[in-house]
Design a protein around this motif. Structure first.
Motif, short mmCIF file in Angstrom:
data_model
loop_
_atom_site.label_atom_id
_atom_site.label_comp_id
_atom_site.label_asym_id
_atom_site.label_seq_id
_atom_site.Cartn_x
_atom_site.Cartn_y
_atom_site.Cartn_z
N ASP B 59 7.10 11.51 19.13
CA ASP B 59 7.77 12.07 20.31
C ASP B 59 6.87 11.94 21.54
N LEU B 60 5.59 12.25 21.31
CA LEU B 60 4.62 12.16 22.41
C LEU B 60 4.51 10.72 22.91
N LEU B 61 4.44 9.77 21.96
CA LEU B 61 4.30 8.37 22.35
C LEU B 61 5.52 7.89 23.13
N VAL B 68 5.37 6.39 31.72
CA VAL B 68 4.58 5.31 32.32
C VAL B 68 5.48 4.17 32.77
N VAL B 69 6.36 3.71 31.86
CA VAL B 69 7.12 2.50 32.15
C VAL B 69 8.26 2.77 33.12
N ARG B 70 8.93 3.91 32.97
CA ARG B 70 10.13 4.13 33.78
C ARG B 70 9.86 4.95 35.02
N GLN B 71 8.83 5.86 34.97
CA GLN B 71 8.61 6.71 36.13
C GLN B 71 7.29 6.42 36.84
N GLY B 72 6.51 5.54 36.28
CA GLY B 72 5.26 5.16 36.93
C GLY B 72 4.20 6.24 36.96
N LYS B 73 4.32 7.25 36.09
CA LYS B 73 3.29 8.29 36.06
C LYS B 73 2.10 7.81 35.25
N LYS B 74 0.96 8.44 35.47
CA LYS B 74 -0.23 7.99 34.75
C LYS B 74 -0.86 9.07 33.88
N ASN B 75 -0.82 10.32 34.37
CA ASN B 75 -1.59 11.35 33.69
C ASN B 75 -0.73 12.33 32.91
N TYR B 76 -1.27 12.80 31.79
CA TYR B 76 -0.59 13.76 30.92
C TYR B 76 -1.48 14.98 30.80
N THR B 77 -0.89 16.17 31.01
CA THR B 77 -1.66 17.40 30.86
C THR B 77 -1.36 17.97 29.48
N GLU B 83 -6.14 19.97 29.29
CA GLU B 83 -6.96 18.85 29.77
C GLU B 83 -6.05 17.71 30.21
N ILE B 84 -6.52 16.89 31.13
CA ILE B 84 -5.69 15.78 31.62
C ILE B 84 -6.12 14.48 30.96
N TYR B 85 -5.13 13.75 30.46
CA TYR B 85 -5.41 12.48 29.80
C TYR B 85 -4.61 11.37 30.47
N GLU B 86 -5.12 10.16 30.38
CA GLU B 86 -4.34 9.02 30.85
C GLU B 86 -3.35 8.65 29.75
N MET B 87 -2.08 8.42 30.13
CA MET B 87 -1.09 8.09 29.12
C MET B 87 -1.18 6.62 28.76
N SER B 88 -1.93 6.34 27.72
CA SER B 88 -2.12 4.95 27.33
C SER B 88 -2.42 4.86 25.84
N LEU B 89 -1.65 4.05 25.15
CA LEU B 89 -1.84 3.92 23.70
C LEU B 89 -3.18 3.26 23.41
N THR B 90 -3.40 2.11 24.07
CA THR B 90 -4.62 1.37 23.77
C THR B 90 -5.83 1.97 24.48
N GLY B 91 -5.58 2.63 25.65
CA GLY B 91 -6.69 3.17 26.41
C GLY B 91 -7.13 4.55 25.94
#
Lengths: 329, 127
Positions: B59-61, B68-77, B83-91
């Protein structure tokens, strides 16, 4: 009333599993009850089938809907009125896989002007086919949780079921068809006053039970998920007689499992046992050989007969005395 | 006179089908245990708590993908830790769980669940 009793019973059972496991009875609902349920299922089924297997089958019942084997120039209806084992296998296969008797279901209606009309009615057949086949697929794809490693055929089946590739975990087509078909079968009973009048608790209870299993399974897969690897640890443990109850499994799973256990235990002692009973349909599983072979009733006892010759021997003198003609002087 | 022998044959076939999982697990020499996952060293937790991650990581993925893909957001709290994380599978995910063979694939193979991450994403090399 029957409806509400059945519904309340299923809701109660579901909550018993859910709250029971939540209150720390994991071992009871995850190990003890599943083993009891499978024991009741297999034992009960053997018991019922052995009763049926002992019923004498002396004659062939020619209830058919086609031409029986006759003169060479009269075409036999080989599937409807088989005269060979192969034909019977064909007729049984069509009955079991395609529910042919149900396909012939007709509806009788009395119109306002007083005339009676008969028409074919396919909805029950369609609902049953949708329900039974999706249930089979659901059962088969659950095998992935029972064995390790998973054979390719099972993987193929659940990939086929999830071919729409919607979401994660992938949405299965049968997760939708199964509850919808069951709800149709339920509302069919509720919607027709004649049918509602003859419906009993043991008609509604299995329906609600299956709907409960379907919805709780749906919920568990798509909405409030649990750790599937822990679930597999439990089921594989049960299957290899080293039972464990991993802590990461949510109570909802135990609600689902308990409904399944009730279904298994209830199965052989209810109308659901038609799964085995269909094989014992005497009008379907016997070749019509009434004319080509002699079927002697095996429990016929020798009838004591008193022939005319013996009769004359007994009464000859008396017959002669009153002037009745006799064959032997 | 009755069909007892045929009925018993049918019953035996049915019983064999029902206990198939038991026989199969026995035949393969005991079903394998639940796979052990190689957890990243030096980390005490994931982006959310463990129970949520084991049950709801997909669900999180998907949420991250859409954000990321549809709304162009980058960060996940993180809901659990703030804590704030970058939404990235590989990163982000694969920064700690570096090898999918020792983490993702083990459970996914065990539960026979397909994941289609790798249709697009490439496993980062030499982290």
């Amino acid at each position: 009333m029957n409806v509400f009793i059945s519904l309340a019973a299923v809701v109660f059972l579901f909550l018993a599993g859910l709250l029971g496991a939540g209150a720390g009875l994991d071992a009871l609902f995850g190990i003890v009850i599943p083993y009891i349920a499978i024991f009741l299922f297999l034992g009960g089924l053997i018991y019922r089938v052995m009763i049926w297997a002992n019923v004498p089958v002396p004659f062939r019942i020619p209830t058919t809907s086609g031409q029986e084997k006759s003169l060479p120039w009269i075409k036999q209806s080989k599937l409807d009125n088989p005269s060979s084992t192969l034909g019977v296998i064909g007729r049984m296969a069509l009955e079991i896989l395609c529910f042919r008797s149900l396909l012939k279901n007709t509806k009788t209606e009395l119109h306002e002007d007083g005339h009676v009309a008969y028409g074919s009615s396919l909805w029950l057949w369609l609902g049953s086919m949708a329900f039974h086949w999706s249930m089979l697929i659901i059962l088969l794809r659950h095998i992935r949780l029972f064995i390790e490693p998973v054979p390719g055929a099972i993987t193929f089946l659940h990939k086929l079921d999830g071919f729409l590739q919607i979401g994660a975990p992938v949405f299965y087509v049968t997760s939708f068809i199964f509850p919808i078909a069951l709800l149709y079968l339920l509302f069919r009973r509720l919607g027709d006053p004649k049918l509602r009048y003859i419906s009993l608790v043991n008609d509604y209870f299995p329906l609600f039970l299956l709907i409960g299993v379907g919805i709780s399974g749906f919920w568990l897969r798509y909405i409030s998920k649990t750790d599937i690897a822990s679930v597999k640890e439990l089921t594989v443990g049960l299957m290899s007689f080293r039972p464990v109850t991993p802590a990461a499994i949510s109570p909802l799973f135990y609600g689902h499992l308990f409904l399944v256990c009730v279904l298994l235990g209830y199965f052989p002692f209810s109308k659901l046992v038609h799964m085995a009973g269909v094989f014992f349909s005497p009008t379907r599983n016997l070749a019509n050989t009434n004319r080509e072979a002699h079927h002697a009733n095996p429990w016929d006892y020798p009838v004591k007969v008193h022939t005319y010759e013996e009769y004359e021997d007994e009464f000859r003198e008396k017959m002669k005395a009153v002037g009745i003609p006799v064959e032997k002087e | 006179m009755n069909d007892k022998s045929k009925s018993i044959v049918g019953l035996v076939i049915f019983l064999a089908l029902v206990i198939f999982p038991v026989l199969y697990n026995f035949a393969v020499g005991g079903a394998g245990p639940r796979p052990e996952l190689e957890l990243p060293e030096g980390e005490s937790r994931c982006v959310e708590d463990k129970d949520f991650m084991t049950a709801h990581h997909m669900d999180l993925l998907l949420e991250w993908r859409d954000a990321v893909v549809r709304q162009g957001k980058k960060n996940y709290t993180s809901q659990a830790f703030g804590e704030i994380y970058e939404m990235s599978l590989t990163g982000t995910c694969m920064n700690c769980h570096t090898k999918r063979e020792t983490f993702c694939t083990r459970c996914h193979d065990y539960a026979d669940v397909d994941n289609d991450c790798w249709g697009c994403h490439v496993e980062p090399e030499g982290q």
